[in-house]
Design an enzyme around this catalytic site. Structure first.
Site, PDB file in Angstrom:
ATOM      1  CG  ASN A   1      -6.550  -0.795   0.894  1.00 52.28           C
ATOM      2  OD1 ASN A   1      -5.811  -0.341   0.017  1.00 52.28           O
ATOM      3  ND2 ASN A   1      -6.077  -1.294   2.026  1.00 52.28           N
TER       4      ASN A   1
ATOM      5  CB  CYS B   1      -0.956   0.005   1.187  1.00 50.75           C
ATOM      6  SG  CYS B   1      -2.122  -1.356   1.136  1.00 50.75           S
TER       7      CYS B   1
ATOM      8  CG  HIS C   1      -3.265   3.578   2.153  1.00 46.38           C
ATOM      9  ND1 HIS C   1      -3.624   3.190   0.881  1.00 46.38           N
ATOM     10  CD2 HIS C   1      -3.366   2.464   2.933  1.00 46.38           C
ATOM     11  CE1 HIS C   1      -3.911   1.902   0.886  1.00 46.38           C
ATOM     12  NE2 HIS C   1      -3.772   1.438   2.110  1.00 46.38           N
TER      13      HIS C   1
HETATM   14  O1  UT7 Z   1      -3.868  -1.057   3.625  1.00 52.26           O
HETATM   15  C1  UT7 Z   1      -3.015  -1.762   4.474  1.00 52.26           C
HETATM   16  C2  UT7 Z   1      -3.368  -1.611   5.843  1.00 52.26           C
HETATM   17  N1  UT7 Z   1      -4.622  -2.246   6.148  1.00 52.26           N
HETATM   18  C3  UT7 Z   1      -5.393  -1.678   7.026  1.00 52.26           C
HETATM   19  O2  UT7 Z   1      -5.072  -0.605   7.456  1.00 52.26           O
HETATM   20  C4  UT7 Z   1      -6.593  -2.419   7.563  1.00 52.26           C
HETATM   21  C5  UT7 Z   1      -6.600  -2.282   9.049  1.00 52.26           C
HETATM   22  N2  UT7 Z   1      -7.684  -2.929   9.708  1.00 52.26           N
HETATM   23  C6  UT7 Z   1      -8.977  -2.517   9.631  1.00 52.26           C
HETATM   24  O3  UT7 Z   1      -9.318  -1.653   8.851  1.00 52.26           O
HETATM   25  C7  UT7 Z   1      -9.987  -3.117  10.591  1.00 52.26           C
HETATM   26  O4  UT7 Z   1      -9.286  -3.829  11.591  1.00 52.26           O
HETATM   27  C8  UT7 Z   1     -11.002  -4.070   9.916  1.00 52.26           C
HETATM   28  C9  UT7 Z   1     -11.993  -3.234   9.083  1.00 52.26           C
HETATM   29  C10 UT7 Z   1     -10.303  -5.064   9.029  1.00 52.26           C
HETATM   30  C11 UT7 Z   1     -11.797  -4.806  10.981  1.00 52.26           C
HETATM   31  O5  UT7 Z   1     -12.411  -3.874  11.863  1.00 52.26           O
HETATM   32  P1  UT7 Z   1     -12.282  -4.067  13.444  1.00 52.26           P
HETATM   33  O6  UT7 Z   1     -13.083  -3.007  14.058  1.00 52.26           O
HETATM   34  O7  UT7 Z   1     -10.816  -4.110  13.748  1.00 52.26           O
HETATM   35  O8  UT7 Z   1     -12.995  -5.448  13.670  1.00 52.26           O
HETATM   36  P2  UT7 Z   1     -12.413  -6.794  14.303  1.00 52.26           P
HETATM   37  O9  UT7 Z   1     -11.425  -7.408  13.379  1.00 52.26           O
HETATM   38  O10 UT7 Z   1     -11.995  -6.514  15.706  1.00 52.26           O
HETATM   39  O11 UT7 Z   1     -13.719  -7.669  14.342  1.00 52.26           O
HETATM   40  C12 UT7 Z   1     -14.878  -7.277  15.081  1.00 52.26           C
HETATM   41  C13 UT7 Z   1     -15.980  -8.273  14.790  1.00 52.26           C
HETATM   42  C14 UT7 Z   1     -15.519  -9.729  14.905  1.00 52.26           C
HETATM   43  O12 UT7 Z   1     -16.586 -10.465  15.474  1.00 52.26           O
HETATM   44  P3  UT7 Z   1     -16.530 -10.884  17.029  1.00 52.26           P
HETATM   45  O13 UT7 Z   1     -15.281 -11.702  17.161  1.00 52.26           O
HETATM   46  O14 UT7 Z   1     -16.465  -9.584  17.774  1.00 52.26           O
HETATM   47  O15 UT7 Z   1     -17.788 -11.633  17.205  1.00 52.26           O
HETATM   48  C15 UT7 Z   1     -15.351 -10.143  13.451  1.00 52.26           C
HETATM   49  O16 UT7 Z   1     -15.547 -11.526  13.261  1.00 52.26           O
HETATM   50  O17 UT7 Z   1     -16.461  -8.088  13.454  1.00 52.26           O
HETATM   51  C16 UT7 Z   1     -16.469  -9.357  12.795  1.00 52.26           C
HETATM   52  N3  UT7 Z   1     -16.248  -9.147  11.367  1.00 52.26           N
HETATM   53  C17 UT7 Z   1     -17.234  -8.909  10.504  1.00 52.26           C
HETATM   54  N4  UT7 Z   1     -18.576  -8.807  10.667  1.00 52.26           N
HETATM   55  C18 UT7 Z   1     -19.300  -8.545   9.578  1.00 52.26           C
HETATM   56  C19 UT7 Z   1     -15.059  -9.136  10.697  1.00 52.26           C
HETATM   57  N5  UT7 Z   1     -15.285  -8.891   9.394  1.00 52.26           N
HETATM   58  C20 UT7 Z   1     -16.631  -8.757   9.256  1.00 52.26           C
HETATM   59  C21 UT7 Z   1     -17.448  -8.483   8.151  1.00 52.26           C
HETATM   60  N6  UT7 Z   1     -18.782  -8.383   8.351  1.00 52.26           N
HETATM   61  N7  UT7 Z   1     -16.965  -8.300   6.905  1.00 52.26           N
END
Ligand code: UT7
Length: 322
Positions: A279, A113, A249
């Site tokens: 992204n 990225c 980004h």
């Molecule tokens: O470009 C390179 C760099 N990349 C980034 O900067 C990405 C960085 N990360 C992020 O943007 C975020 O961490 C994500 C958008 C990927 C995830 O958001 P989050 O607030 O960190 O969520 P999480 O991973 O802590 O997950 C929270 C919950 C989980 O469920 P439980 O365990 O709390 O029951 C996940 O299983 O959300 C669930 N979850 C989803 N639910 C619905 C994860 N993906 C999804 C989804 N739809 N697509």
């Protein structure tokens, strides 16, 4: 003093659009979750057979037209991509051939990225050293090819596209500074673990797709991008209020807002395309730049801060007078 000046910008997105509602049919997710957690509502996806070089070519042609440059003017071609068309020649060489550019240096840069920031940093050094006068710098990706479309943790995040700039030597600033960093320590948090040398099995989905520990990457992205803002301003002895536009980004609106807060930049001076593009990795910063240049928000003489963070980890910034 010789500066690297942006003479023109271009962008290109494939026609096919994938909405959050369409993703609801593919994996256990919802439009509400994606919007709230990422800010993304849709992304563009390359058609079968449409390659990274196809996208790069369109963005490059638009940038060259905006700059008033022909193929004979370009004496350096750099393409930042994680998703090259083929193992070799580089996408930059394939692009060179498409554009009828002959003989100058052409190569790809792989910094995921942060790729476009790295590419612009390299082009800036070539120009300031007098090794090039007019460079075509492209960020182009077909990330959809390395996404596991059954993995809701990652498939909602990414999209395809290309952005490009033509930069040339100038007595007027110009790029003021580029700051490039990497730390391979964090390889396991964000990666596609397979590859040409290690091998992968695309059919079995082994190693061929993006793997990410999203929450850990998120925290690292917020703190690291906050640091790069301080580092960039400190290195150049300028204040937060001297920056007119933040061009971040486009990974997640929450990360973008955190960086804007750090810069005390109101959101109407932050270029946001993540809602429409998702992204697009190395393409995200040049696509955002081109969007805001073409719709008239960014004007000549304004000070822009571009930043990115991605797999590696890699991160960096470019501070420039447009
Ligand atoms: O470009 C390179 C760099 N990349 C980034 O900067 C990405 C960085 N990360 C992020 O943007 C975020 O961490 C994500 C958008 C990927 C995830 O958001 P989050 O607030 O960190 O969520 P999480 O991973 O802590 O997950 C929270 C919950 C989980 O469920 P439980 O365990 O709390 O029951 C996940 O299983 O959300 C669930 N979850 C989803 N639910 C619905 C994860 N993906 C999804 C989804 N739809 N697509």
């Amino acid at each position: 003093m010789k500066y690297t000046h942006i003479a023109g910008t271009g962008g290109f997105l494939p026609e096919k659009v994938l909405t959050n509602h369409q993703l609801e049919e593919m994996v256990d997710t919802s439009d509400e979750w994606i919007l709230e957690r990422t800010g993304i509502s849709k992304r563009h996806i390359a058609e079968d057979g449409q390659t990274t070089c196809d996208l790069a070519e369109q963005a490059a042609r638009r940038a060259m037209e905006a700059a008033g440059k022909g193929s004979y003017d370009i004496d350096l071609v750099i393409v930042a991509t994680t998703t090259p068309d083929q193992v070799f020649p580089s996408t930059a060489c394939l692009l060179q051939q498409r554009l009828g550019i002959h003989g100058c240096a052409a190569f790809d840069i792989q910094a995921v990225c942060t790729g476009f920031i790295y590419a612009l940093g390299v082009a800036d050094n070539f120009i300031r050293a007098g090794s090039a006068r007019c460079a075509l710098v492209v960020g182009a990706e077909t990330l959809s090819r390395i996404v596991d479309w059954s993995d809701r943790d990652t498939c909602v995040l990414f999209g395809d596209g290309a952005g490009a700039v033509v930069v040339e030597a100038s007595d007027e600033p110009g790029i003021i500074s580029t700051r490039l960093h990497a730390d391979g320590e964090y390889e396991s948090l964000l990666r596609v673990p397979g590859g040409i040398s290690k091998g992968f099995d695309k059919e079995a989905g082994m190693g061929a797709f993006v793997e990410m520990r999203g929450n850990e990457v998120f925290k690292m992205a917020v703190t690291t991008l906050g640091r790069i803002v301080d580092e960039t301003l400190g290195h150049n002895g300028i204040g937060k209020s001297d920056v007119d536009w933040l061009i971040p980004h486009q990974a997640n609106i929450r990360i973008i807002k955190a960086t804007a807060r750090k810069l005390r930049m109101p959101m109407d001076h932050v270029v946001v395309t993540v809602d429409e593009h998702g992204n697009t990795s190395a393409a995200s910063v040049p696509l955002a730049l081109d969007t805001a240049v073409r719709d008239g928000r960014i004007k000549r003489g304004e000070t822009l801060l571009m930043e990115a963070f991605g797999g590696g980890f890699t991160w960096g910034s470019v501070l420039l007078k447009y």
